[in-house]
Design an enzyme around this catalytic site. Structure first.
Site, PDB file in Angstrom:
ATOM      1  N   GLU A 133     -11.802  73.220  36.114  1.00 62.25           N
ATOM      2  CA  GLU A 133     -13.000  72.428  36.261  1.00 62.25           C
ATOM      3  C   GLU A 133     -13.834  72.019  35.292  1.00 62.25           C
ATOM      4  O   GLU A 133     -13.760  72.921  34.030  1.00 62.25           O
ATOM      5  CB  GLU A 133     -13.816  73.065  37.396  1.00 62.25           C
ATOM      6  CG  GLU A 133     -14.975  72.423  37.787  1.00 62.25           C
ATOM      7  CD  GLU A 133     -15.809  72.988  39.197  1.00 62.25           C
ATOM      8  OE1 GLU A 133     -15.470  74.361  39.505  1.00 62.25           O
ATOM      9  OE2 GLU A 133     -16.571  72.557  39.795  1.00 62.25           O
ATOM     10  N   GLN A 169     -10.350  80.378  36.911  1.00 65.60           N
ATOM     11  CA  GLN A 169      -9.927  79.193  36.351  1.00 65.60           C
ATOM     12  C   GLN A 169      -9.200  79.371  35.212  1.00 65.60           C
ATOM     13  O   GLN A 169      -9.350  80.516  34.602  1.00 65.60           O
ATOM     14  CB  GLN A 169     -11.067  78.122  36.085  1.00 65.60           C
ATOM     15  CG  GLN A 169     -12.076  78.048  37.277  1.00 65.60           C
ATOM     16  CD  GLN A 169     -12.864  76.885  37.222  1.00 65.60           C
ATOM     17  OE1 GLN A 169     -12.905  76.293  36.309  1.00 65.60           O
ATOM     18  NE2 GLN A 169     -13.915  76.616  38.179  1.00 65.60           N
ATOM     19  N   TYR A 179     -12.956  84.153  47.072  1.00 68.46           N
ATOM     20  CA  TYR A 179     -13.527  84.724  45.854  1.00 68.46           C
ATOM     21  C   TYR A 179     -13.794  86.278  46.134  1.00 68.46           C
ATOM     22  O   TYR A 179     -14.255  86.536  47.433  1.00 68.46           O
ATOM     23  CB  TYR A 179     -14.431  84.084  45.221  1.00 68.46           C
ATOM     24  CG  TYR A 179     -14.439  82.785  44.664  1.00 68.46           C
ATOM     25  CD1 TYR A 179     -13.728  82.906  43.333  1.00 68.46           C
ATOM     26  CD2 TYR A 179     -14.606  81.679  45.162  1.00 68.46           C
ATOM     27  CE1 TYR A 179     -13.568  81.513  42.742  1.00 68.46           C
ATOM     28  CE2 TYR A 179     -14.290  80.343  44.560  1.00 68.46           C
ATOM     29  CZ  TYR A 179     -13.776  80.378  43.418  1.00 68.46           C
ATOM     30  OH  TYR A 179     -13.201  79.154  42.601  1.00 68.46           O
ATOM     31  N   GLU A 215      -8.442  78.037  45.521  1.00 67.79           N
ATOM     32  CA  GLU A 215      -9.392  78.565  44.599  1.00 67.79           C
ATOM     33  C   GLU A 215      -9.608  80.028  45.195  1.00 67.79           C
ATOM     34  O   GLU A 215      -9.702  80.438  46.160  1.00 67.79           O
ATOM     35  CB  GLU A 215     -10.956  78.119  44.735  1.00 67.79           C
ATOM     36  CG  GLU A 215     -10.949  76.660  44.047  1.00 67.79           C
ATOM     37  CD  GLU A 215     -12.439  76.099  43.837  1.00 67.79           C
ATOM     38  OE1 GLU A 215     -13.513  76.873  43.816  1.00 67.79           O
ATOM     39  OE2 GLU A 215     -12.749  75.059  44.320  1.00 67.79           O
ATOM     40  N   ASN A 264     -13.662  68.624  48.105  1.00 68.17           N
ATOM     41  CA  ASN A 264     -13.930  70.130  47.902  1.00 68.17           C
ATOM     42  C   ASN A 264     -14.980  70.663  48.477  1.00 68.17           C
ATOM     43  O   ASN A 264     -16.302  70.028  48.219  1.00 68.17           O
ATOM     44  CB  ASN A 264     -13.760  70.167  46.366  1.00 68.17           C
ATOM     45  CG  ASN A 264     -14.194  71.489  45.962  1.00 68.17           C
ATOM     46  OD1 ASN A 264     -13.139  72.376  46.032  1.00 68.17           O
ATOM     47  ND2 ASN A 264     -15.621  71.884  45.744  1.00 68.17           N
ATOM     48  N   GLU A 265     -14.748  71.754  49.278  1.00 69.33           N
ATOM     49  CA  GLU A 265     -15.939  72.558  49.628  1.00 69.33           C
ATOM     50  C   GLU A 265     -16.979  71.551  50.412  1.00 69.33           C
ATOM     51  O   GLU A 265     -18.298  71.758  49.933  1.00 69.33           O
ATOM     52  CB  GLU A 265     -16.671  73.322  48.758  1.00 69.33           C
ATOM     53  CG  GLU A 265     -15.716  74.528  48.263  1.00 69.33           C
ATOM     54  CD  GLU A 265     -16.340  75.708  47.652  1.00 69.33           C
ATOM     55  OE1 GLU A 265     -17.325  75.653  47.399  1.00 69.33           O
ATOM     56  OE2 GLU A 265     -15.277  76.798  47.178  1.00 69.33           O
TER      57      GLU A 265
HETATM   58  O1  AHR Z   1     -14.970  77.709  40.592  1.00 70.38           O
HETATM   59  C1  AHR Z   1     -16.147  77.996  40.655  1.00 70.38           C
HETATM   60  C2  AHR Z   1     -16.877  76.976  42.070  1.00 70.38           C
HETATM   61  O2  AHR Z   1     -16.499  77.887  43.242  1.00 70.38           O
HETATM   62  C3  AHR Z   1     -15.975  75.678  42.450  1.00 70.38           C
HETATM   63  O3  AHR Z   1     -16.730  74.577  41.677  1.00 70.38           O
HETATM   64  C4  AHR Z   1     -16.490  75.692  43.772  1.00 70.38           C
HETATM   65  O4  AHR Z   1     -15.584  74.907  44.582  1.00 70.38           O
HETATM   66  C5  AHR Z   1     -16.552  76.919  44.494  1.00 70.38           C
HETATM   67  O5  AHR Z   1     -17.645  77.530  45.094  1.00 70.38           O
END
Ligand code: AHR
Length: 531
Positions: free
Chosen positions: A62, A384, A276, A335, A209-210
């Site tokens: 990103e 990332q 995450y 992600e 995205n999101e």
């Molecule tokens: O990877 C960092 C961020 O995490 C991304 O921009 C977003 O899609 C997610 O919340």
């Protein structure tokens, strides 16, 4: 108390025997039942039906902190060796792990990115504000041409995330036409004027995205309606068959998955999922915990949180199975990974974190889970690639180091496109305080030349794990292995000591007929090859 433990052991033994007998594997089980191994396994080496899509080993970059700028892009005039502005050392390192697919330009950045600002002569490109990641100026020096050049240098597929949150349908349509159409239009004339005659192949296109969060804060009903409209104009031109990806949920937002699947499934080829993980902290700034300074409580917390990937996949796949029973639609975990407090002394918005053995074991668990669910999980993109979150590569000026997570990707690449093998595992527990989780994570596959690969993680930092494994249906002759571990839980590579954590040969195993015995070191990732 003792009786309760006895009962538990006794009944789990009975259940295990019953499962084995029901599965018609009496012979293999008989071979392991008298052994005192703590962990027992059966791998059905001739019962695999599903391929592990190599895109499960995908990546994500990103416009955030130093991922793209410095991580990939140094510019043509840089003293750092580069090819058309893209640093050679990073490209070489990623080629060694056969990076299959790269997602770009975001993340949250994608829904404020206007691609036309990132083409044409670099000195004429307008500057923009990167509002999500530190309010820094984005020069647009790295745009569509540079990204697709990077993919060509890496030899990987491109996955572009389009702008739904602040973009227009026309803008998205133009982008796809600009990149992939071979005919004569205003967009293709513009591409040619910018130096690219032939269209590129762009295989994967994400529509937003999101969008439940940074991509527009929409309810799922509104997004599904927008998705249906935007995706209409994401077309396959000139033999470029585009795979359309809808924005899926983050974590356990099952209502989002249900509504978007119900309303848009006919118009999508895939839907995303983000997940995450951290330790026992919270998601607030400076509350996630340190990447490198932690004790066993924090190690355990990450292992436990990483294992939530299993119920999470199950929950989302159940919804998908109801609406798409033929499994036409892929689940793309585009992600995922660990998220710690930024390294002290760095800009907190740049999400620069170190990467220890703990991250490597967590990554191994994720990859084993994706392999196991490969019938539905067709892509995953760790967040990332460089210098951001759970990175493969860290850079400092002209220096570059590989993280423990990079090494896990390198070790697991043996699973690319192989047939996933069903595994029955009776794992011992990893106990910490009053809590316990399974100590082992595992997946197995057979490649086209018949080699079997087993990837293990021993989550326990205090106990080795003895494993007795029946290779049902195989006549193994040779075995070899590699291990990733270190003396301490917090071990990591630095620019001063770049090889503290790196793979080593592993030979602590024995083959007797089709029974494999091995002892996995504490806190380790081990990959075995059996021929
Ligand atoms: O990877 C960092 C961020 O995490 C991304 O921009 C977003 O899609 C997610 O919340």
């Amino acid at each position: 108390m003792k009786l309760r433990v006895f009962n538990k052991v006794f009944f789990s033994g009975i259940i295990f025997i019953s499962i084995m007998l029901m599965a018609g594997c009496g012979r293999a089980y008989a071979a392991v039942q008298n052994e005192s191994a703590v962990n027992r396994m059966i791998i059905y080496t001739d019962k695999g039906t599903e391929r592990i899509n190599r895109n499960i080993y995908g990546h994500f970059s990103e416009h955030l902190g130093r991922c793209v700028y410095e991580g990939f892009w140094v510019g043509e005039d840089s003293a750092i060796p580069n090819t058309r502005g893209i640093r050679n050392d990073v490209v070489e390192a990623l080629k060694k792990i056969n990076i299959p697919v790269l997602r770009w330009p975001g993340g949250c950045f994608a829904d404020e990115y206007h691609w036309k600002e990132g083409i044409g002569p670099r000195d004429k490109r307008p500057k923009m504000l990167n509002t999500h990641w530190g309010m820094v100026t984005e020069t647009n020096a790295f745009g569509t041409h540079e990204f697709l050049d990077l993919c060509e240098q890496l030899g990987c597929d491109a996955y572009i995330a389009g702008n739904v949150g602040s973009g227009t349908v026309e803008e998205m349509q133009d982008w796809v036409e600009y990149m992939t159409f071979d005919g004569d239009t205003e967009m293709t004339a513009l591409r040619r004027a910018n130096g690219r005659d032939k269209p590129w192949k762009v295989k994967y296109f994400g529509v937003g995205n999101e969008n439940w969060g940074c991509g527009g804060n929409m309810p799922p009903e509104s997004y599904a309606e927008l998705y249906n409209r935007f995706q209409t104009y994401v077309r396959s031109y000139s033999g470029n068959e585009i795979v359309k990806i809808a924005c899926g949920p983050g974590g356990e937002n099952y209502p989002w998955m249900r509504v978007v699947m119900e309303r848009s499934h006919r118009n999508m080829n895939a839907i995303s999922l983000h997940h995450y993980v951290r330790g026992s902290g919270t998601w607030g700034q400076n509350e996630k915990g340190s990447a490198t300074q932690f004790d066993e409580a924090e190690w355990f917390a990450l292992m436990k949180n990483t294992l939530t990937v299993y119920p999470l996949l199950k929950g989302n796949i159940e919804i998908m199975d109801r609406i798409d029973p033929d499994k036409r639609i892929g689940l793309y975990v585009d992600e995922y990974g660990t998220w710690w407090d930024a390294e002290p002394g760095t800009n907190p918005s740049f999400l620069y974190q170190q990467n220890t053995l703990r991250d490597a074991v967590s990554c191994g668990i994720f990859l084993n889970a994706f392999n196991e669910h490969c019938e539905r999980v067709k892509m995953a993109n760790i967040a990332q690639t460089n210098n951001v979150l759970q990175a493969m590569i860290l850079t400092k000026g002209e220096k570059m180091i590989l993280t423990p997570t990079y090494h896990v990707f390198e070790m697991f690449k043996v699973h690319y496109d192989a047939t996933m093998l069903p595994v029955e595992l009776q794992s011992s527990d990893y106990r910490f305080g009053n809590n316990s989780i399974k100590a082992l994570s595992v997946s197995a596959s057979k490649d086209d030349s018949g080699r079997i690969h087993i990837s293990f993680c021993n989550l326990d930092p205090g106990k080795t794990a003895e494993v007795r494994c029946a290779l049902e249906g195989a006549e193994p002759k040779r075995i070899s292995g590699r291990v990733l571990t270190a003396k301490t839980m917090t071990a990591h590579n630095t620019f001063e000591n770049p090889e503290v954590v790196k793979p080593a040969n592993f030979s602590n195993f024995k083959l007797e007929g089709n029974i494999l015995t091995t002892t996995l070191p504490t806190k380790s990732v081990v990959v075995l090859e059996i021929q």
